[in-house]
Design a protein around this motif. Structure first.
Motif, PDB file in Angstrom:
ATOM      1  N   ALA A  26      -3.810  -6.257  -2.950  1.00 12.68           N
ATOM      2  CA  ALA A  26      -3.225  -4.995  -2.467  1.00 12.68           C
ATOM      3  C   ALA A  26      -3.035  -4.006  -3.619  1.00 12.68           C
ATOM      4  O   ALA A  26      -2.568  -2.895  -3.400  1.00 12.68           O
ATOM      5  N   GLU A  52       0.955   3.946  -3.084  1.00 10.42           N
ATOM      6  CA  GLU A  52       0.655   5.357  -2.848  1.00 10.42           C
ATOM      7  C   GLU A  52       1.837   6.242  -3.255  1.00 10.42           C
ATOM      8  O   GLU A  52       1.660   7.275  -3.893  1.00 10.42           O
ATOM      9  N   SER A 101       0.832  -1.210   0.000  1.00  9.50           N
ATOM     10  CA  SER A 101       0.000   0.000   0.000  1.00  9.50           C
ATOM     11  C   SER A 101       0.863   1.255   0.000  1.00  9.50           C
ATOM     12  O   SER A 101       0.586   2.218  -0.720  1.00  9.50           O
TER      13      SER A 101
END
Length: 190
Positions: free
Chosen positions: A55, A31, A27
């Protein structure tokens, strides 16, 4: 269903804690980089594959010398299987996928295979990528710790961040080590 619980629908040895760490690292990478390309060098029955796909992996490569039972059941265009040892994989594989952001290394459990797997990971992993090496501190494979230490010292490309469940080592490239170290320190202290 939570992606960690979903991953537990597949056989495997990776613990819920290790999966939680992997989920958070993926994650964070997604991002940060706005994408997530992943790989597994060595494969069991789909637990970690399920986790990284859920994910948000956009491309996932599985490299293993053995036939995968998952390949017959997994119908996902993001996954590509290579049925050969890592030493026979062309290092320009990234031309098809881009560099990789996260690699889970669980290949051969001897010195030669680990060295080959690390060498391939070194060629494919982005400068901001994370490498997670499985079974690195497992009593059945004591030579793997020494091999990893020697590889890191010789190449100076990877730095160790943390040991998870006494079996999995998180590594980052020297360029991004401090950022990931801070992230993991914050994650593990909460």
């Amino acid at each position: 269903m939570d992606i960690i619980e979903n991953a537990f629908n597949y056989e495997g040895f990776t613990s819920k804690f290790s999966l939680a760490v992997m989920k958070n690292l993926c994650s964070f990478l997604k991002e940060k980089n706005k994408k997530l390309n992943t790989a597994e060098i060595g494969y069991y029955k789909g637990r970690t594959t399920s986790l990284v796909l859920n994910a948000g992996s956009e491309n996932h490569i599985i490299i293993d010398r053995y036939n995968s039972p998952l390949e017959e059941h997994l119908n996902d265009s993001r996954v590509r299987f290579f049925k050969k040892p890592s030493r026979f994989i062309e290092p320009d594989l990234y031309k098809d996928f881009g560099s990789l952001d996260f690699i889970f290394l669980d290949g051969g459990h001897n010195r030669t295979d680990l060295w080959n797997d690390l060498s391939l990971a070194n060629k494919l992993l982005s400068y901001e990528g994370i490498l997670l090496v499985d079974d690195i501190n497992y009593e059945l494979f004591p030579e793997l710790v020494k091999c990893l230490d020697e590889y890191c010292a010789l190449t100076e490309d990877f730095f160790k961040i943390a040991l998870i469940d006494s079996r999995q080592m998180i590594l980052a490239r020297s360029e991004s080590f401090l950022e990931y170290y801070k992230y993991c320190f914050f994650f593990f202290s909460n």
